[in-house]
Structure formats: structure tokens, C-alpha cells
Design an enzyme around this catalytic site. Structure first.
Site, PDB file in Angstrom:
ATOM      1  N   ALA A  13       0.858  -1.192   0.000  1.00 18.51           N
ATOM      2  CA  ALA A  13       0.000   0.000   0.000  1.00 18.51           C
ATOM      3  C   ALA A  13       0.885   1.231   0.000  1.00 18.51           C
ATOM      4  O   ALA A  13       1.797   1.345   0.811  1.00 18.51           O
ATOM      5  CB  ALA A  13      -0.909   0.002   1.227  1.00 18.51           C
TER       6      ALA A  13
ATOM      7  N   ALA B 195       4.475   4.104   2.978  1.00 14.09           N
ATOM      8  CA  ALA B 195       3.976   2.885   2.335  1.00 14.09           C
ATOM      9  C   ALA B 195       4.108   1.724   3.324  1.00 14.09           C
ATOM     10  O   ALA B 195       4.705   1.881   4.394  1.00 14.09           O
ATOM     11  CB  ALA B 195       4.791   2.587   1.083  1.00 14.09           C
ATOM     12  N   LYS B 196       3.569   0.591   2.983  1.00 18.76           N
ATOM     13  CA  LYS B 196       3.780  -0.606   3.801  1.00 18.76           C
ATOM     14  C   LYS B 196       3.461  -1.826   2.967  1.00 18.76           C
ATOM     15  O   LYS B 196       2.628  -1.768   2.052  1.00 18.76           O
ATOM     16  CB  LYS B 196       2.865  -0.581   5.029  1.00 18.76           C
ATOM     17  CG  LYS B 196       3.345  -1.464   6.158  1.00 18.76           C
ATOM     18  CD  LYS B 196       4.442  -0.812   6.966  1.00 18.76           C
ATOM     19  CE  LYS B 196       4.963  -1.699   8.063  1.00 18.76           C
ATOM     20  NZ  LYS B 196       5.833  -0.972   8.987  1.00 18.76           N
ATOM     21  N   GLY B 197       4.126  -2.928   3.291  1.00 19.41           N
ATOM     22  CA  GLY B 197       3.841  -4.179   2.611  1.00 19.41           C
ATOM     23  C   GLY B 197       3.521  -5.264   3.613  1.00 19.41           C
ATOM     24  O   GLY B 197       3.811  -5.139   4.808  1.00 19.41           O
TER      25      GLY B 197
END
Ligand code: NAD
Length: 433
Positions: free
Chosen positions: A77, A122-124
Site C-alpha cells: 500500500a 507505504a507498507k507491505g
């Protein structure tokens, strides 16, 4: 200083929705709304801040050791890129959801802005149980995940890093895969890498070190003497175990720690170095001699000066907030406190160092790693730590100043600062096309 209890009595904040069942992303949205109520924010900017800019959902087929193929789901995201390339870790956990990854990407956006570093957030995440996978399976999963998101990452686009159950070794597989795919040899697409692949000195300890600097100034504000004070740590991974070590070095007696298997408690103080060795050998802190078992619930409610939640989200809720006895809560974890619990803790006068400030040391030193990688010129650990201290204390002072001026809690103050920084960047950019 005006206490937080006094200020809340002056300005009670009513939450408009029942947050009992709020998901992590709903929590992030409520926190944003609460801050926005105290700001003069352009509604057109707010409209763009409510959802991520982009979300990528990928299927990751992995050949398992037993010959079968298992398909995992992964996410990335990208919340907001107004202030710079996107930045955020990747979480491997069976409970990862898109909602959680979106929340974490929002918190990364605010964290980078609070820290004053030129990144968006962001992040995963990948839904998987890394503890039940072999090293080979994990490597294949990691390489394929990076392949699947490779079109949206890059040194000037989006820079992944470690989070829960991802490690420098995994970052090494990530950078190798990215470089093979793109035909490059740059080291700046991933941070949190091993030192052999131009990770930064001090990155491994950075989250906890930043937290320990913020606890030091918060304790001074509250006239707490670390040599006579106690601390409790929930979660004994990267952030938690090193926070325990660094707070112990400041003089705190660490009376309880825990990990996913359970907690240990000793009112006389736990031998922190011994626990770390014990966890390395047995895989858990549970069962450590010279300490008694304590449940996850009871650990959070212990009498102590500093409580460090360093595991997962939403562990301090309206159900246990009234029983929390710590004077300072330093949030190593992202999102450990729900908005309802925030209200209760504020009423009780508990000083919260919110996640987007307390654990910003990790991303600050990731930023240093990125800068060093781009230049190919590397700093000593002393230089990394002193620059980290300067940035995180500047952020702490900014947040304290706003909290006092606006007569609000530290989390809302941190949001006000962060959102205004992001909004300013969005305003001068405008909207394309
Ligand atoms: P990690 O994988 O190294 O450690 C996580 C720890 O939490 C493990 O010890 C695990 O056993 C424990 N845990 C899991 N469920 C638990 C439970 N219910 N009760 C008690 N302990 C439990 O992960 P980490 O990198 O230390 O991350 C921990 C938190 O800190 C996360 O919220 C993460 O987003 C946040 N954080 C980490 C960094 C970083 O640089 N590592 C930076 C900023 C924020």
C-alpha cells in the site's frame, strides 16, 4: 507544565463513532479526523488523505519443500507520496490483512512527516507463518514477492524495509532479486540490509534507540529518575528486546517482558542479557529461570513507570486502559492503542509517546541508510546515532510544543504536525492533470 488531565478537562474530545470494533485502518482514520478537527485543513486536501494513493495485491506461488505449490497473498500500500519517495517495511504474519497494511502505510506517512525526512509512507505485507516455513521456502517467497511488486518499487519510488518477522537476511534477498530483475547494482531500493550489502551502522538498534531518546526526555519532563524506575516491555523482537536493553542501560529495572508465547515477571528486575541468550536458544522468553510466568493481559496492567508495547496493534483498548498503571507509554509498536483507550489514558494523565514519534528511529536510520547508499559513502555508528538523536528530539520538541499550545494529547499533536507538513507539500504540488 499543564498536566494532560487538566487540559482534557478543559477541552473534552468526543469521538463520533463507536470504536470498539474499529479495524486498524479505521483507527488510523479516526486519529486523522481527531487531529483535523483542531486544524484549519483544506477539505480538498483531507479528501485525498483518507485513502492510499495505490494498493497492489499480488499472488505469490511458492514451491514448498514437500513438492506442493502454495499460493500466498501479498500487499503493498502506497499511502501518500507528496513529500518524497514512499517508505515502509514489509510484514510477514498469518494475520496480515489489506486493512492492516493500509493502516500501517498511513502511519508511515505521518511518521516520516513528524521525523522531518523526505519520504511519503507505504507498507507491505504477506499472509504467511514464517516460523513454520523452511529457510528455502522463505527465500522463494521473498524473492517472488519482490518480483511481483517490482514495478512500483525503486530507489526513487518506494523503498521497502523490515517489519514484524522480516529480517536483514530477507532484505538481502530482496535487494539481490531487485538488482537481478533491473540489471542494476544499486543498494538504495531496500533498507535494513545486512552490513555486507551496505546496510547502515546502527540500523538494527535504531527503532529502540530512537525510542530510548524519547523516553529519556519524557522522563525528565515528568521528573522520573530512571535509576529508581521500572519498565515493562511487551514483545521481544527487534524493537522490544533492544528497547529493554537500552532502557536497562539508562538505569531502568525491567520487571517484565513477553513474546507471542507468554510473559515473564520479576519485581526485583529481569536479567536482560540472560533473557536474550535464553530466547536465542529456546525461541521464547517463556520459561526463563528466576522469573515467574505472567499473562499477556496482566503484563500490560503492571505497576511501572514506563510501558513499551512492542508487538502488534490494538493491545491497549477501552477494556484494559483503565487498569494501565504506567506513567509513560512509549509505543514501539505501530497502532498499539485504540482511540477509545487514548481518551481514557489522557484522562488518567498518562504520558503517551505515540508510535509515529516513539518508533520513528527505525525509519530515520533507514533514511540515513538510503542516503549513504545513494552516495556510496558510509558513516560511523556514532555519526548515525548522533544524527538520529538530533532528528528525533527535534520531532519530540515540535510535538510537545503543539500539545501544549493546542491543549491536546501527544498523538493528536503529532498528527497535527505531520498532516500540516504533508498538506503543505500537496498544496504546492497541486493535482495532476
Ligand atoms: P519482530 O518480528 O522482531 O518482533 C515481534 C515480537 O512481538 C516478537 O517477539 C513476537 O513474539 C512478539 N509478539 C507477537 N505477538 C505478541 C503478543 N500477542 N504478545 C506479546 N508479544 C507478541 O518485530 P519488530 O520489528 O520488533 O516489530 C514490533 C513492532 O514494532 C511492530 O508493531 C512494528 O511495526 C513496530 N516497528 C518496528 C520497527 C523496526 O525497525 N523493526 C520500526 C518501527 C516500528
Amino acid at each position: 507544565m499543564t498536566s494532560q488531565i487538566d487540559t482534557l478537562k478543559m477541552m473534552p474530545i468526543q469521538l463520533e463513532k463507536d470504536t470498539n470494533q474499529a479495524s486498524a485502518f479505521e483507527v488510523a482514520q479516526i486519529q486523522l479526523e481527531k487531529a483535523v478537527k483542531k486544524m484549519n485543513l483544506d477539505p480538498n486536501i483531507l479528501a485525498q488523505l483518507k485513502e492510499p494513493e495505490k494498493v497492489l495485491i499480488v499472488s505469490i506461488p511458492v514451491k514448498m519443500d514437500n513438492g506442493t505449490v502454495k499460493v500466498f497473498t501479498g500487499y503493498r500500500a502506497q499511502y501518500n507520496s507528496a513529500r518524497g519517495p514512499l517508505k515502509g517495511g514489509v510484514r510477514y504474519h498469518p494475520d496480515v490483512t489489506l486493512d492492516e497494511v493500509k493502516a500501517l502505510s498511513a502511519w508511515m506517512t505521518w511518521k516520516c512527516a513528524v521525523a522531518g525526512i523526505p519520504y511519503g509512507g507505504a507498507k507491505g505485507g504477506v499472509i504467511c507463518s514464517p516460523k513454520e516455513m523452511s529457510e528455502g521456502e522463505l527465500e522463494r517467497l521473498s524473492r517472488r514477492y519482490i518480483y511481483e511488486i517490482s514495478s512500483i518499487i525503486g530507489p526513487k519510488k518506494d523503498i521497502p524495509a523490515p517489519d514484524v518477522y522480516t529480517t536483514p537476511k530477507i532484505m538481502g534477498w530482496y535487494i539481490d532479486t531487485y538488482n537481478k530483475l533491473t540489471g542494476g547494482a544499486s543498494f538504495s531500493t531496500i533498507t535494513g540490509k545486512p552490513l555486507e550489502l551496505w546496510g547502515s551502522e546502527g540500523r538494527g538498534e535504531a527503532t529502540a534507540r530512537g525510542l530510548s531518546y524519547t523516553v529519556e526526555v519524557a522522563a525528565k519532563k515528568l521528573s522520573i529518575n530512571p535509576l529508581e524506575a521500572t519498565a515493562v516491555i511487551q514483545g521481544y523482537g527487534n524493537a522490544g528486546s533492544i528497547s529493554a536493553k537500552l532502557l536497562h542501560e539508562q538505569g531502568y529495572k525491567i520487571i517484565a517482558v513477553s513474546d507471542s508465547k507468554g510473559g515473564i515477571y520479576n519485581p526485583q528486575g529481569i536479567d536482560i542479557l540472560g533473557v536474550s541468550d535464553y530466547k536465542t536458544k529456546t525461541g521464547s522468553v517463556k520459561g526463563f529461570p528466576k522469573a515467574e510466568f505472567i499473562s499477556h493481559k496482566d503484563l500490560l496492567e503492571l505497576e511501572c513507570d514506563v510501558l513499551v508495547p512492542a508487538a502488534l496493534e490494538r493491545v491497549i483498548t477501552e477494556k484494559n486502559a483503565n487498569n494501565i498503571k504506567a506513567k509513560i507509554i512509549a509505543e514501539a509498536a505501530n497502532g498499539p492503542t485504540t482511540p477509545e483507550a487514548d481518551e481514557i489514558l489522557f484522562q488518567k494523565g498518562i504520558f503517551i509517546i505515540p508510535d509515529i514519534l516513539a518508533n520513528a528511529g527505525g525509519v530515520i536510520v533507514s533514511y540515513f541508510e538510503w542516503v549513504q547508499g545513494l552516495y556510496g559513502y558510509f558513516w560511523s555508528e556514532e555519526k548515525v546515532n548522533s544524527r538520529l538523536k538530533k532528528l528525533i528530539l527535534k520531532a519530540f520538541n515540535e510535538v510537545s510544543r503543539i500539545a501544549e499550545k493546542e491543549k491536546t494529547d501527544n498523538r493528536t499533536a503529532a498528527y497535527i504536525y505531520a498532516v500540516s507538513q504533508v498538506a503543505k507539500a500537496m498544496k504546492v504540488r497541486g493535482i495532476w492533470p
